[in-house]
Design a protein around this motif. Structure first.
Motif, PDB file in Angstrom:
ATOM      1  N   LEU A  83       0.800  -1.217   0.000  1.00 60.17           N
ATOM      2  CA  LEU A  83       0.000   0.000   0.000  1.00 60.17           C
ATOM      3  C   LEU A  83       0.835   1.269   0.000  1.00 60.17           C
ATOM      4  O   LEU A  83       0.562   2.210  -0.738  1.00 60.17           O
ATOM      5  N   GLU A  92       3.841  -0.517   4.279  1.00 58.17           N
ATOM      6  CA  GLU A  92       2.546  -0.808   4.880  1.00 58.17           C
ATOM      7  C   GLU A  92       1.780  -1.674   3.893  1.00 58.17           C
ATOM      8  O   GLU A  92       1.733  -1.371   2.692  1.00 58.17           O
ATOM      9  N   THR A  93       1.179  -2.769   4.369  1.00 53.87           N
ATOM     10  CA  THR A  93       0.537  -3.738   3.488  1.00 53.87           C
ATOM     11  C   THR A  93      -0.808  -4.185   4.027  1.00 53.87           C
ATOM     12  O   THR A  93      -1.094  -4.065   5.217  1.00 53.87           O
ATOM     13  N   LEU A  94      -1.612  -4.707   3.124  1.00 53.75           N
ATOM     14  CA  LEU A  94      -2.781  -5.486   3.501  1.00 53.75           C
ATOM     15  C   LEU A  94      -2.398  -6.949   3.376  1.00 53.75           C
ATOM     16  O   LEU A  94      -1.770  -7.340   2.392  1.00 53.75           O
ATOM     17  N   THR A 126      -3.824  -3.037   8.936  1.00 53.36           N
ATOM     18  CA  THR A 126      -2.729  -3.220   7.982  1.00 53.36           C
ATOM     19  C   THR A 126      -1.489  -3.698   8.729  1.00 53.36           C
ATOM     20  O   THR A 126      -1.387  -3.570   9.952  1.00 53.36           O
ATOM     21  N   ARG A 127      -0.537  -4.270   7.998  1.00 51.97           N
ATOM     22  CA  ARG A 127       0.697  -4.770   8.584  1.00 51.97           C
ATOM     23  C   ARG A 127       1.888  -3.987   8.042  1.00 51.97           C
ATOM     24  O   ARG A 127       1.964  -3.702   6.845  1.00 51.97           O
TER      25      ARG A 127
END
Length: 340
Positions: A83, A92-94, A126-127
């Motif tokens: 993301l 930052e990721t989903l 989010t991770r």
């Protein structure tokens, strides 16, 4: 103002699944800002509405192959969607399924060509992940990643280039600035030959633009931040056009949000970069743009709210009613609207 005020009935079959063979052959609805009149054209005919001294502003971000499939040490498969880049190695990721991505969890990609570790939890689950790899990240991503098409597009995209504009330049988006997908090199050249100036901004599109509005009261919605940049040359070009009485036509909601973030109260711009979470909806007073080229958006989305701010909510919903009646194609690979 309520979210439900921006609802309209959109038949599922009108959500375009594939792009047209010729980008500029999509349909164009022209909505006159002064009279509210509607006309129906082909997108390639947009040249008749733009004149010498106008400035077309485009978002030159480039969609990256941001969808990655990783494997946990347990053998479980997990999907990552990049993301927002936070550093050279941190994103930052989903993550789906998120329960497999607790802090400290590690994953590998491409038979160990790249790995990552979950180092934090972001907004709305989010991770934050830290990648480890040898070589150039962008080259590895090109090899291992796939294009992150929106969930409402269920058909396979044969040519990944069609989810980028012909002028895409700066890597960083998780979604395309889709209003620009209608332009071809030839059409842009025709506009330049007519005396229309062409300027660029960069805004890396995240999923915040497309997330559903989950609150009843529009005022309570919070946009996710996205990175933008405007160069000194492009700022000077747009300022010069405005000073000389030309019109600034924004291509897409992302370009609009960038310009309106940077502009001062007189509409003047300066070279700038940073993060914007500006949310534009009816009642907003535009400082910079005079017109907008945009696709047809989903009901109750922040995108239709932004478009409604340029006219009135009633005029936009009427235009959308006509678009449905006339079987316009909606969203990313759909048709376009010119408000000018």
């Amino acid at each position: 103002m309520k979210t439900k005020d921006f609802y309209f009935d959109l038949p599922q079959h009108l959500i375009a699944q594939t792009p047209l063979e010729d980008r500029s052959q999509s349909r164009l609805m022209h909505l006159n800002r002064e009279t509210g009149d509607l006309t129906h054209e082909k997108f390639k005919d947009i040249t008749q509405y733009l004149k010498k001294g106008d400035c077309l502003v485009l978002n030159n971000t480039k969609v990256i192959p941001a969808r990655l499939f990783g494997v946990k040490d347990t053998g479980a498969s997990v999907e990552f969607l990049l993301l927002k880049r936070l550093s050279d190695t941190r994103w930052e990721t989903l993550v789906k399924p998120g329960k497999k991505a607790r802090i400290g969890a590690e994953f590998s990609f491409g038979d160990g060509k790249m790995s990552c570790k979950v180092v934090g939890i972001g907004d709305e689950g989010t991770r934050i992940i830290e990648f480890a790899f040898e070589g150039i990240f962008e080259e590895i991503l090109d090899e291992l990643g796939t294009m992150p098409l929106p969930p409402y597009i269920t058909e396979t995209l044969e040519d990944a280039k069609r989810y980028n504009t012909v002028y895409a330049k700066h890597d960083g988006s998780a979604a395309a600035p889709t209003a620009g997908l209608h332009f071809t090199e030839d059409l842009l050249e025709d506009l330049r030959l007519k005396g229309v100036e062409v300027a660029f901004v960069t805004l890396h599109v995240g999923l915040g633009t497309f997330r559903p509005v989950k609150v009843d009261d529009v005022n309570s919605h919070k946009m996710h931040s996205e990175f933008y940049e405007l160069s000194a040359d492009n700022a000077a070009l747009i300022n010069r056009v405005k000073k000389s009485g030309g019109r600034v036509i924004s291509v897409g909601t992302t370009t609009t949000r960038t310009l309106e973030t940077i502009a001062d109260n007189s509409g003047q711009l300066e070279a700038k970069n940073g993060w914007t979470d500006i949310f534009i909806y009816p009642g907003y007073e535009f400082k910079c743009i005079d017109g907008l080229i945009t696709n047809f958006h989903l009901p109750e989305s922040t995108l239709i709210m932004l478009v409604s701010a340029l006219m009135t909510r009633e005029q936009i919903l009427n235009a959308y009613r006509v678009a449905v009646e006339e079987s316009y194609r909606f969203f990313s690979f759909g048709d376009a609207m010119l408000i000018l």
